[in-house]
Motif scaffolding. Structure first.
Motif, PDB file in Angstrom:
ATOM      1  N   SER A 199      24.947  17.113  30.632  1.00 42.88           N
ATOM      2  CA  SER A 199      25.196  17.403  32.109  1.00 42.88           C
ATOM      3  C   SER A 199      25.276  16.114  32.861  1.00 42.88           C
ATOM      4  O   SER A 199      25.920  16.010  33.704  1.00 42.88           O
ATOM      5  N   TYR A 210      13.432  14.529  32.030  1.00 41.21           N
ATOM      6  CA  TYR A 210      14.512  14.740  30.896  1.00 41.21           C
ATOM      7  C   TYR A 210      15.740  14.872  31.761  1.00 41.21           C
ATOM      8  O   TYR A 210      15.723  15.760  32.565  1.00 41.21           O
ATOM      9  N   ARG A 211      16.707  14.359  31.382  1.00 38.91           N
ATOM     10  CA  ARG A 211      18.208  14.480  31.713  1.00 38.91           C
ATOM     11  C   ARG A 211      19.126  14.859  30.600  1.00 38.91           C
ATOM     12  O   ARG A 211      19.254  14.203  29.804  1.00 38.91           O
ATOM     13  N   ASP A 212      19.632  16.169  30.592  1.00 36.21           N
ATOM     14  CA  ASP A 212      20.578  16.577  29.417  1.00 36.21           C
ATOM     15  C   ASP A 212      21.720  15.645  29.401  1.00 36.21           C
ATOM     16  O   ASP A 212      22.436  15.428  30.547  1.00 36.21           O
TER      17      ASP A 212
END
Length: 342
Positions: free
Chosen positions: A339, A334-336
């Motif tokens: 961000s 998962y990548r915010d």
């Protein structure tokens, strides 16, 4: 005699009804076989397409018949029902399965592996034990309420009831005390089993690469990851993340006609376990985001200012489903979004 190209099977525990049809749809044979006879008959049969309903035992027979060289197709029972002619019986069901399987636009159920089914067993047993413990706690609360002892709803308030039962100085009759102690012992026993299952689920979450990837997303824990592994088909079977969200029932129900689009509440037509856990996880993620402070300009911040809390949770669960599809198809953690944008 025409060559059999498709066989419809009405599954059962002991007696199987099969319907063989040729390429033009003509009937080649109708047979009623015992379990042992069915297995021998299908192994001896030349490889062909075998259709059956997605029901208990369906995934097992899919694996067994695939080993015999057959191409197995499972159909949801609701898609078979319209093809049953008049009276419902095993022979009519087997014929309807053949009719449904030969439709060009028919949707088929992806078969599960033995490992997936094993995870599903762990999930279902945990779900059953949780329900049984809640039932026993509520029964204990209601029985003690008859004698004027009350406690709020929830497992965390169980010690208050246990103190009443253990207190010999209370005016609780001895007969009722012994009976309630039996309920309390059952609750403790269920709690021990649940702790063991939770430990097992935690270990399963550390084993699989898919489970570890899923748990990098906020709001997805070991239980949700287990449910996705157990009940969701391969993500490659969906063209895009929106299709996976629709399969879960996290999309509005349509009543559109005449070029006018009318959208209602979520359809709830998909896999209810994953859908429920994603909504719960979305609400937990919202609580965490509120504690940290949600920036006003973000998608979540704008939605929380305008919409009710439960609607925001469902919208966030839909987004989580699409992100899960992207994570598993691209094999990425998962990548915010915030961000990533920065």
């Amino acid at each position: 005699m025409n060559e059999v190209t498709i066989i419809g099977v009405d599954l059962a525990k002991n007696v199987f009804q099969i319907h063989g049809a040729a390429a033009d749809g003509s009937v080649v044979f109708r047979k009623k076989l015992s379990r042992a006879q069915f297995q021998r008959f299908m192994v001896a049969q030349p490889p062909c397409t075998v259709a059956m309903e997605a029901c208990p035992g369906g995934h097992f027979w899919t694996r067994e018949l695939s080993r015999a060289g057959h191409v197995v197709r499972m159909i949801s029972p609701q898609y078979v029902t319209p093809y049953v002619k008049r009276q419902k019986n095993d022979a009519a069901d087997a014929e309807a399965i053949v009719e449904a399987a030969t439709r060009p636009g028919m949707r088929f159920v992806e078969p599960k592996t033995a490992e997936q089914q094993a995870r599903a067993v762990v999930f279902r047993i945990r779900q059953k034990l949780v329900a049984q413990r809640i039932e026993l706690i509520n029964a204990l609360r209601s029985h003690l309420y008859e004698f004027g002892y009350i406690a709020p709803v929830g497992l965390q308030h169980l010690p208050r009831l246990a103190e009443v039962i253990a207190d010999e100085a209370s005016d609780l009759p001895q007969v009722a005390r012994r009976a309630c102690q039996g309920l309390l012992d059952q609750i403790d026993n269920l709690s021990e089993h649940l702790d063991a299952l939770n430990s097992q689920i935690g270990e399963l979450g550390k084993e699989g690469c898919t489970s570890q990837t899923l748990q990098t997303m906020p709001g997805v824990g070991p239980v949700t990851a287990l449910a996705i592994e157990a009940f969701a088909p391969p993500m490659e079977s969906f063209r895009r993340g929106r299709d996976f969200a629709a399969w879960l029932g996290l999309v509005p129900r349509q009543a559109s006609s005449g070029g006018k689009t009318r959208l209602g509440r979520i359809s709830k037509a998909g896999q209810h376990d994953i859908r429920r856990l994603l909504i719960i996880g979305a609400m937990a993620a919202m609580v965490g985001a509120c504690r940290r402070g949600v920036p006003e300009g973000t998608w979540l911040g704008k939605l929380m200012r305008r919409k009710p809390r439960i609607l925001v949770a469902i919208a966030l669960a839909n987004k989580m489903a699409r992100q899960i599809w992207a994570m598993l198809t691209k094999k990425e953690s998962y990548r915010d979004p915030a961000s990533a944008a920065a």
